[in-house]
Design a protein around this motif. Structure first.
Motif, PDB file in Angstrom:
ATOM      1  N   PHE A   9       0.807  -1.219   0.000  1.00  0.00           N
ATOM      2  CA  PHE A   9       0.000   0.000   0.000  1.00  0.00           C
ATOM      3  C   PHE A   9       0.842   1.272   0.000  1.00  0.00           C
ATOM      4  CE2 PHE A   9      -3.228  -3.050   0.868  1.00  0.00           C
ATOM      5  CZ  PHE A   9      -4.409  -2.471   0.422  1.00  0.00           C
ATOM      6  N   GLY A  10       2.159   1.107  -0.062  1.00  0.00           N
ATOM      7  CA  GLY A  10       3.028   2.250  -0.250  1.00  0.00           C
ATOM      8  C   GLY A  10       3.343   3.063   0.990  1.00  0.00           C
ATOM      9  N   GLY A  11       3.046   2.518   2.187  1.00  0.00           N
ATOM     10  CA  GLY A  11       3.375   3.260   3.400  1.00  0.00           C
ATOM     11  C   GLY A  11       2.572   2.800   4.596  1.00  0.00           C
ATOM     12  N   GLU A  12       2.994   3.264   5.764  1.00  0.00           N
ATOM     13  CA  GLU A  12       2.375   2.831   7.020  1.00  0.00           C
ATOM     14  C   GLU A  12       0.905   3.241   7.125  1.00  0.00           C
ATOM     15  OE1 GLU A  12       4.646   4.048  10.420  1.00  0.00           O
ATOM     16  OE2 GLU A  12       6.539   3.814   9.333  1.00  0.00           O
ATOM     17  N   ASP A  13       0.605   4.505   6.848  1.00  0.00           N
ATOM     18  CA  ASP A  13      -0.756   4.996   7.050  1.00  0.00           C
ATOM     19  C   ASP A  13      -1.765   4.207   6.216  1.00  0.00           C
ATOM     20  OD1 ASP A  13       0.227   6.858   8.793  1.00  0.00           O
ATOM     21  OD2 ASP A  13       0.184   8.530   7.368  1.00  0.00           O
ATOM     22  N   ALA A  14      -1.456   4.045   4.931  1.00  0.00           N
ATOM     23  CA  ALA A  14      -2.365   3.315   4.044  1.00  0.00           C
ATOM     24  C   ALA A  14      -2.421   1.837   4.425  1.00  0.00           C
ATOM     25  CB  ALA A  14      -1.918   3.472   2.596  1.00  0.00           C
ATOM     26  N   GLY A  15      -1.287   1.283   4.831  1.00  0.00           N
ATOM     27  CA  GLY A  15      -1.253  -0.128   5.210  1.00  0.00           C
ATOM     28  C   GLY A  15      -2.091  -0.414   6.436  1.00  0.00           C
ATOM     29  N   PHE A  16      -1.938   0.400   7.479  1.00  0.00           N
ATOM     30  CA  PHE A  16      -2.717   0.169   8.703  1.00  0.00           C
ATOM     31  C   PHE A  16      -4.197   0.510   8.496  1.00  0.00           C
ATOM     32  CE2 PHE A  16       1.547   0.534  10.744  1.00  0.00           C
ATOM     33  CZ  PHE A  16       1.557  -0.746  11.294  1.00  0.00           C
ATOM     34  N   GLU A  17      -4.484   1.428   7.610  1.00  0.00           N
ATOM     35  CA  GLU A  17      -5.885   1.728   7.293  1.00  0.00           C
ATOM     36  C   GLU A  17      -6.546   0.515   6.639  1.00  0.00           C
ATOM     37  OE1 GLU A  17      -9.478   3.569   7.110  1.00  0.00           O
ATOM     38  OE2 GLU A  17      -7.692   4.223   8.200  1.00  0.00           O
ATOM     39  N   PHE A  18      -5.804  -0.146   5.748  1.00  0.00           N
ATOM     40  CA  PHE A  18      -6.344  -1.376   5.144  1.00  0.00           C
ATOM     41  C   PHE A  18      -6.574  -2.452   6.195  1.00  0.00           C
ATOM     42  CE2 PHE A  18      -5.460  -5.689   3.687  1.00  0.00           C
ATOM     43  CZ  PHE A  18      -6.518  -5.871   2.795  1.00  0.00           C
ATOM     44  N   MET A  19      -5.611  -2.654   7.093  1.00  0.00           N
ATOM     45  CA  MET A  19      -5.749  -3.686   8.119  1.00  0.00           C
ATOM     46  C   MET A  19      -6.908  -3.381   9.068  1.00  0.00           C
ATOM     47  SD  MET A  19      -1.841  -4.984   8.928  1.00  0.00           S
ATOM     48  CE  MET A  19      -0.936  -3.476   8.605  1.00  0.00           C
ATOM     49  N   LYS A  20      -7.180  -2.107   9.267  1.00  0.00           N
ATOM     50  CA  LYS A  20      -8.337  -1.716  10.071  1.00  0.00           C
ATOM     51  C   LYS A  20      -9.623  -2.167   9.385  1.00  0.00           C
ATOM     52  CE  LYS A  20     -10.565   2.337  12.153  1.00  0.00           C
ATOM     53  NZ  LYS A  20     -10.451   3.821  12.358  1.00  0.00           N
ATOM     54  N   LYS A  21      -9.715  -1.954   8.076  1.00  0.00           N
ATOM     55  CA  LYS A  21     -10.892  -2.386   7.315  1.00  0.00           C
ATOM     56  C   LYS A  21     -10.997  -3.912   7.270  1.00  0.00           C
ATOM     57  CE  LYS A  21     -10.781   1.674   4.269  1.00  0.00           C
ATOM     58  NZ  LYS A  21     -10.533   2.147   2.867  1.00  0.00           N
ATOM     59  N   LEU A  22      -9.858  -4.569   7.128  1.00  0.00           N
ATOM     60  CA  LEU A  22      -9.833  -6.029   7.039  1.00  0.00           C
ATOM     61  C   LEU A  22     -10.335  -6.685   8.320  1.00  0.00           C
ATOM     62  CD1 LEU A  22      -9.021  -8.495   5.290  1.00  0.00           C
ATOM     63  CD2 LEU A  22      -6.738  -8.333   6.312  1.00  0.00           C
ATOM     64  N   GLN A  23     -10.236  -5.970   9.433  1.00  0.00           N
ATOM     65  CA  GLN A  23     -10.619  -6.531  10.722  1.00  0.00           C
ATOM     66  C   GLN A  23     -12.092  -6.949  10.748  1.00  0.00           C
ATOM     67  OE1 GLN A  23      -8.264  -7.251  12.591  1.00  0.00           O
ATOM     68  NE2 GLN A  23      -9.245  -7.928  14.492  1.00  0.00           N
ATOM     69  N   ASP A  24     -12.932  -6.359   9.900  1.00  0.00           N
ATOM     70  CA  ASP A  24     -14.344  -6.752   9.824  1.00  0.00           C
ATOM     71  C   ASP A  24     -14.500  -8.207   9.410  1.00  0.00           C
ATOM     72  OD1 ASP A  24     -15.238  -4.274  10.605  1.00  0.00           O
ATOM     73  OD2 ASP A  24     -15.610  -3.556   8.559  1.00  0.00           O
ATOM     74  N   ASN A  25     -13.536  -8.719   8.659  1.00  0.00           N
ATOM     75  CA  ASN A  25     -13.601 -10.106   8.188  1.00  0.00           C
ATOM     76  C   ASN A  25     -12.660 -11.045   8.935  1.00  0.00           C
ATOM     77  OD1 ASN A  25     -15.476  -9.360   6.262  1.00  0.00           O
ATOM     78  ND2 ASN A  25     -13.980  -9.129   4.614  1.00  0.00           N
ATOM     79  N   ASN A  26     -11.763 -10.476   9.730  1.00  0.00           N
ATOM     80  CA  ASN A  26     -10.743 -11.270  10.415  1.00  0.00           C
ATOM     81  C   ASN A  26     -11.323 -11.986  11.636  1.00  0.00           C
ATOM     82  OD1 ASN A  26      -8.238 -12.305  11.177  1.00  0.00           O
ATOM     83  ND2 ASN A  26      -7.643 -10.441  12.263  1.00  0.00           N
ATOM     84  N   VAL A  27     -11.041 -13.275  11.745  1.00  0.00           N
ATOM     85  CA  VAL A  27     -11.529 -14.069  12.879  1.00  0.00           C
ATOM     86  C   VAL A  27     -10.894 -13.606  14.182  1.00  0.00           C
ATOM     87  CG1 VAL A  27     -11.572 -16.372  13.909  1.00  0.00           C
ATOM     88  CG2 VAL A  27     -12.059 -16.084  11.476  1.00  0.00           C
TER      89      VAL A  27
END
Length: 343
Positions: free
Chosen positions: A181-199
């Motif tokens: 994702f080209g950097g920390e901010d964008a990367g952690f923002e994606f992981m925040k969104k992914l948490q909706d599907n993460n067990v």
């Protein structure tokens, strides 16, 4: 008669005592203990199983094997620092770098050092490997094409990845997403969104494979060597690399690294085991048995498994992390990951 019997008993006791004095150290000398991240001991006839047996046959030294997550085995060595129990440590970056930085590894230059790129005298690559993801091919007709595909609501409670900071492969997921994702901010923002599907968190990556194979999960993380070797017992799993926002599918090397533990109780045997596992004969079977890439430059596999690994990684861009930088940033990264995911 009693006096004679007493004399015989005393002599016999002295003989037993002398024998014990001789046998005790000999038995201790015949052992080496290795703490290792999971992956190289999966399934019957694994690379570790095969090479440990060959090592014992060649040297008479028995191998005591302890397995755990990449961070877990380092934590165990750290806890035992005042009374070391392990002789050899095998784990993934950046945990091997942490072990070296914390004084848990002593200098040892293996006999094969000239044939191995990377590492230091504290640790050397043992088996070359790469981070990846796996999916259930019975549940999904094709692999998710991009990271953003993983945000689809159909994956709710069907995705899990091992915990960054605890598992080497989980830490690799975090580093790979930041890169993609080209950097920390964008990367952690994606992981925040992914948490909706993460067990939720998992300390061990290897345990996720069976869950994907059974369909309890549809997607999980892993590493190429481990997952390819698990396919025989888990026929529904397949390896994939999702594309980042720029359309590039990428990964990075995540080698198993081996080092000699500081204060190793059987250090000489530890050196022998390290040299044995890095020998040309042992390295020549890394791809055919372990489905990994040999660490030695002078080993050129021509087996079907090696060709399969090469084909699997076709069109995947390989980049190189700065592991010292990653180790320095890891506490901050883990904190940001915890904040982003609420873990």
């Amino acid at each position: 008669m009693k006096s004679r019997n007493a004399t015989l008993i005393a002599a016999f006791a002295a003989l037993l005592s002398a024998s014990a004095a001789l046998v005790g150290p000999a038995m201790a000398d015949g052992v080496v203990t290795i703490y290792s991240a999971d992956g190289l001991h999966d399934g019957n006839g694994s690379w570790y199983e095969t090479e440990f047996a060959a090592f014992t046959k060649a040297t008479g030294i028995k191998v005591q094997y302890i397995e755990g997550g990449s961070g877990g085995v380092v934590e165990r060595v750290a806890k035992e620092k005042s009374n070391p129990q392990a002789d050899v440590l095998v784990t993934l970056p950046p945990f091997i770098q942490r072990a070296a930085a914390d004084g848990l590894l002593q200098d040892y230059k293996p006999e094969a050092a000239a044939q191995i790129d990377g590492g230091t005298d504290k640790y050397r690559p043992l088996v070359n490997n790469y981070m990846n993801f796996i999916y259930n091919s019975a549940a999904l007709s094709e692999a998710p094409k991009s990271y953003n595909d993983l945000l689809d609501p159909k994956f709710k409670h069907k995705i899990q990845y091992s915990t960054p900071g605890q598992a080497g492969d989980g830490t690799a997921v975090m580093l790979q997403i930041i890169h993609a994702f080209g950097g920390e901010d964008a990367g952690f923002e994606f992981m925040k969104k992914l948490q909706d599907n993460n067990v939720g968190p998992s300390a061990s990556t290897g345990k996720l494979t069976a869950l994907v194979n059974k369909g309890e999960l549809h997607v999980a993380n892993g590493d190429l060597q481990m997952n390819m070797s698990q396919m025989a017992d888990n026929p529904n799993i397949k390896v994939f690399w999702p594309a980042g926002p720029d359309g590039t599918r990428s990964t990075f090397a995540l080698p198993y690294e081996i080092g000699l533990v500081t204060g190793a109780p059987n250090g000489d045997n530890g050196k022998k085991l390290i040299d044995f596992l890095l020998s040309k004969d042992a390295q020549s079977t890394v791809s055919s048995v372990a489905l990994g890439m040999p660490a030695r430059k002078d080993v050129k596999p021509d087996d079907a498994n090696f060709a399969k690994l090469q084909e699997t990684m076709k069109d995947v861009t390989v980049w190189s992390p700065n592991w010292d930088d990653a180790l320095t940033k890891l506490p901050d990264y883990v904190k940001k990951w915890n904040e982003a995911t609420g873990s």
